[in-house]
Design a protein around this motif. Structure first.
Motif, PDB file in Angstrom:
ATOM      1  N   GLU A  65       0.837  -1.203   0.000  1.00  0.00           N
ATOM      2  CA  GLU A  65       0.000   0.000   0.000  1.00  0.00           C
ATOM      3  C   GLU A  65       0.872   1.252   0.000  1.00  0.00           C
ATOM      4  O   GLU A  65       0.590   2.227  -0.716  1.00  0.00           O
ATOM      5  CB  GLU A  65      -0.949   0.002   1.193  1.00  0.00           C
ATOM      6  N   LEU A  66       1.930   1.268   0.786  1.00  0.00           N
ATOM      7  CA  LEU A  66       2.839   2.419   0.806  1.00  0.00           C
ATOM      8  C   LEU A  66       3.516   2.611  -0.552  1.00  0.00           C
ATOM      9  O   LEU A  66       3.630   3.736  -1.040  1.00  0.00           O
ATOM     10  CB  LEU A  66       3.884   2.267   1.910  1.00  0.00           C
ATOM     11  N   ILE A  67       3.943   1.520  -1.146  1.00  0.00           N
ATOM     12  CA  ILE A  67       4.575   1.614  -2.469  1.00  0.00           C
ATOM     13  C   ILE A  67       3.572   2.148  -3.484  1.00  0.00           C
ATOM     14  O   ILE A  67       3.873   3.076  -4.242  1.00  0.00           O
ATOM     15  CB  ILE A  67       5.136   0.244  -2.907  1.00  0.00           C
ATOM     16  N   THR A  68       2.387   1.586  -3.479  1.00  0.00           N
ATOM     17  CA  THR A  68       1.355   1.989  -4.435  1.00  0.00           C
ATOM     18  C   THR A  68       0.956   3.451  -4.248  1.00  0.00           C
ATOM     19  O   THR A  68       0.831   4.200  -5.222  1.00  0.00           O
ATOM     20  CB  THR A  68       0.114   1.079  -4.283  1.00  0.00           C
ATOM     21  N   SER A  69       0.797   3.871  -3.009  1.00  0.00           N
ATOM     22  CA  SER A  69       0.340   5.242  -2.764  1.00  0.00           C
ATOM     23  C   SER A  69       1.409   6.285  -3.071  1.00  0.00           C
ATOM     24  O   SER A  69       1.084   7.447  -3.305  1.00  0.00           O
ATOM     25  CB  SER A  69      -0.167   5.394  -1.328  1.00  0.00           C
ATOM     26  N   SER A  71       3.855   5.758  -5.555  1.00  0.00           N
ATOM     27  CA  SER A  71       4.325   5.657  -6.940  1.00  0.00           C
ATOM     28  C   SER A  71       3.412   6.500  -7.814  1.00  0.00           C
ATOM     29  O   SER A  71       2.205   6.523  -7.635  1.00  0.00           O
ATOM     30  CB  SER A  71       4.350   4.204  -7.404  1.00  0.00           C
ATOM     31  N   ARG A  72       4.023   7.174  -8.733  1.00  0.00           N
ATOM     32  CA  ARG A  72       3.253   8.069  -9.605  1.00  0.00           C
ATOM     33  C   ARG A  72       3.129   7.432 -10.983  1.00  0.00           C
ATOM     34  O   ARG A  72       4.105   7.325 -11.718  1.00  0.00           O
ATOM     35  CB  ARG A  72       3.945   9.412  -9.700  1.00  0.00           C
ATOM     36  N   VAL A 125      13.069   4.763  -7.613  1.00  0.00           N
ATOM     37  CA  VAL A 125      13.199   4.157  -6.283  1.00  0.00           C
ATOM     38  C   VAL A 125      13.599   5.214  -5.258  1.00  0.00           C
ATOM     39  O   VAL A 125      13.036   5.273  -4.164  1.00  0.00           O
ATOM     40  CB  VAL A 125      14.197   2.978  -6.329  1.00  0.00           C
ATOM     41  N   ASN A 126      14.538   6.071  -5.614  1.00  0.00           N
ATOM     42  CA  ASN A 126      14.970   7.127  -4.697  1.00  0.00           C
ATOM     43  C   ASN A 126      13.807   8.050  -4.340  1.00  0.00           C
ATOM     44  O   ASN A 126      13.582   8.349  -3.153  1.00  0.00           O
ATOM     45  CB  ASN A 126      16.113   7.929  -5.309  1.00  0.00           C
TER      46      ASN A 126
END
Length: 137
Positions: A65-69, A71-72, A125-126
Motif C-alpha cells: 500500500e505504501l509503495i502503491t500510494s 508511486s506516480r 526508487v529514490n
C-alpha cells in the motif's frame, strides 16, 4: 561488503525468485533455510536476510500500500520485478526496522537497482523511498 548488505542481497534473491516463479515467498524462504543450515560461514547474512523476508511477509499489505500510494503512474504489477523486491525490502527497513537509518535503506536500494534494473529505476526508487521516509518524519 557488509553483512547487512549481503543479507539484503540474499533477501532480494528470495523475494525476486518467488515473484518470478510465482510461488509463495514462504516456500522460497524454507528452501533457503535448508541451504543456509549447510553454510555456517554465511550465518550472519542469513539471520538478517530471514528477518527481512519475514518482515516483508508479515507486513506485505501495508508495504505494498505504501509503495502503491507513493508511486506516480505505476502500479505494482507494472514495475519490474526486481524493483518491487528492492522496494519491499527498503520500505520494510524504513517503516519497521529502527536499527537501519532511512538514508542507509534508501542508498542500498538505489545502489541495487542501479546495478540490477533499468536506467530509470534509480530515480524512481529514490523518489518513492524518500517520500515514504518523509511521511514518517
Amino acid at each position: 561488503m557488509s553483512a547487512r548488505t549481503k543479507a539484503r542481497k540474499r533477501a532480494l534473491d528470495m523475494l525476486y525468485a518467488a515473484d518470478l516463479r510465482e510461488v509463495p515467498v514462504e516456500r522460497v524462504l524454507a528452501d533457503e533455510a535448508e541451504r543456509a543450515a549447510g553454510e555456517p560461514e554465511r550465518q550472519a547474512s542469513w539471520l538478517y536476510a530471514r528477518e527481512i523476508v519475514d518482515g516483508v511477509i508479515d507486513h506485505r499489505a501495508e508495504i505494498d500500500e505504501l509503495i502503491t500510494s507513493h508511486s506516480r503512474g505505476w502500479t505494482l504489477e507494472r514495475m519490474p520485478a526486481i524493483d518491487r523486491a528492492v522496494l519491499r525490502i527498503a520500505v520494510w527497513e524504513i517503516v519497521h526496522n529502527d536499527e537501519v537509518p532511512d538514508g542507509v535503506a534508501i542508498s542500498e536500494a538505489v545502489e541495487a537497482v542501479t546495478v540490477l534494473s533499468t536506467d530509470d529505476s534509480a530515480g524512481f526508487v529514490n523518489g518513492l523511498l524518500s517520500a515514504v521516509a518523509g511521511d514518517r518524519s
